[in-house]
Design an enzyme around this catalytic site. Structure first.
Site, short mmCIF file in Angstrom:
data_model
loop_
_atom_site.label_atom_id
_atom_site.label_comp_id
_atom_site.label_asym_id
_atom_site.label_seq_id
_atom_site.Cartn_x
_atom_site.Cartn_y
_atom_site.Cartn_z
N ARG A 59 0.90 -1.35 0.12
CA ARG A 59 0.05 -0.01 0.02
C ARG A 59 1.07 1.34 0.22
NH1 ARG A 59 -3.17 -3.17 3.38
NH2 ARG A 59 -1.41 -4.54 3.12
N LYS A 87 23.89 -5.22 -6.53
CA LYS A 87 25.25 -5.63 -6.98
C LYS A 87 26.32 -5.12 -5.71
CE LYS A 87 24.03 -4.59 -11.87
NZ LYS A 87 24.14 -3.72 -12.86
C1 NCD Z 1 3.29 -0.81 8.04
C2 NCD Z 1 4.82 -0.74 7.84
O1 NCD Z 1 5.46 -1.19 6.58
O2 NCD Z 1 5.63 -0.45 8.69
N1 NCD Z 1 2.60 -1.04 6.94
C3 NCD Z 1 2.56 -0.08 6.08
O3 NCD Z 1 3.09 0.73 5.76
N2 NCD Z 1 0.97 0.15 5.76
C4 NCD Z 1 3.00 -1.60 9.16
C5 NCD Z 1 3.35 -3.26 8.95
O4 NCD Z 1 3.99 -3.67 8.30
O5 NCD Z 1 2.82 -3.87 9.97
#
Ligand code: NCD
Length: 319
Positions: A59, A87
């Site tokens: 996302r 690399k």
């Molecule tokens: C979060 C992340 O990557 O820190 N996710 C996100 O960005 N929507 C939370 C998670 O990975 O649990």
């Protein structure tokens, strides 16, 4: 020149309360545009935005790409497997190489805390932290603050419980700061092994103390927001919880716990969800759960941040 008080957003505390409110107000205008059939503005035409993601993401990366494209910027995506880091190129060399191509803004996600800072030292572009290790994830916090503010009208005075893997979560690093800056009361709820020993070390200057508890059921009826975190299986080194099944029983949201929440309380989650661990399917599908609202708001918030960092209009007006 940025319309915010900072040139880069590496941590939520790089922003002032005024900056946060400006980002959220600007995001509201962009959200309206995102609801139109033609969702494009010429605002960042001719600007180049690089999304440099060295850790997996669905996302956040998609959201930044859509945000840049809706503002007509030229968006370039680079991921770990396609960049020269595989690399053996160092981050400093990659940064200097990208700088030589005159980009205007770069979003970085990296497994090491502090990586975005290295970019600021080696590039002229504005840098946005898209998540660095266990440290910070400021745009997630901004979209969460947006969601809470839209739902309740204001963040001030709300009781927000953040449940789960507090110690490994970069989302908490940013969100707790933002909530306290905007006047919410924060409770960390987790097994003792996933609670910080010194929550005040989260570094919110002059903020109220963060309450910590391992008893979700005791505090549940007081909460306006139940913010569920994913157990960060990929970052956990030892075994802080005996089993996911036991964790789900003690800290997961299910129908019984939902019935004990305040009538207008909401459930939030940054995604991705471990279905059946932090939320049962019923808790995912309920109207109380704003998970997809958060995702939707994320595009508008990231459009606002890019627009303001690249000079936008300081009174929040959108063309
Ligand atoms: C979060 C992340 O990557 O820190 N996710 C996100 O960005 N929507 C939370 C998670 O990975 O649990």
């Amino acid at each position: 020149m940025s319309a915010l008080s900072c040139e880069h957003v590496l941590a939520l505390h790089d922003l002032t309360v005024q900056d946060i409110n400006l980002v959220l107000d600007t995001a509201r205008s962009f959200k309206e545009i995102n609801e139109r059939p033609i969702k494009k503005l010429p605002t960042l035409r001719g600007r180049t935005v690089i999304n440099f993601f060295l850790e997996s993401s669905t996302r956040t990366r998609t959201s930044f790409e859509i945000a840049a494209k809706r503002l007509s910027a030229d968006a370039v995506n680079m991921s770990g497997s396609t960049s020269a880091t595989v690399k053996g190129e160092s981050l400093v060399d990659t940064a200097q190489t990208l700088d030589a191509m005159d980009c205007d803004l770069i979003v970085i996600r990296h497994k090491y805390a502090g990586s975005p800072y290295i970019l600021t030292q080696n590039m002229r572009a504005h840098v946005i932290n898209g998540g660095d290790g266990k440290h910070q994830h400021p745009t997630q916090a901004l979209l969460d603050l947006y969601t809470i503010r839209e739902q309740f009208g204001s963040v001030e005075g709300l009781n927000v419980g953040i449940v789960g893997d507090i110690v490994h979560s970069r989302v908490v690093g940013s969100l707790a700061e933002g909530l306290i800056m905007l006047g919410a009361r924060v409770t960390f709820i987790a097994p003792p092994t996933l609670l910080p020993m010194a929550p005040e070390a989260l570094g919110v200057a002059g903020g109220t103390a963060i309450r910590c508890t391992s008893d979700l059921d005791a505090v549940l009826p007081e909460l306006d927001v139940l913010y569920m975190l994913r157990i960060q299986l990929e970052r956990i080194e030892k075994a802080p919880i005996p089993s996911l099944r036991e964790y789900a029983q003690l800290f997961g949201v299910n129908a019984v716990r939902m019935a004990r929440m305040k009538p207008d309380a909401i459930i939030m989650h940054p995604g991705p969800v471990n279905r059946g661990v932090e939320l049962t399917s019923e808790a995912i599908d309920t109207a109380k759960n704003l998970l997809l609202y958060q995702v939707n708001a994320g595009v508008a918030v990231r459009m606002a941040l890019m627009y303001l960092l690249l000079g936008g209009d300081a009174d929040g007006a959108v063309a």
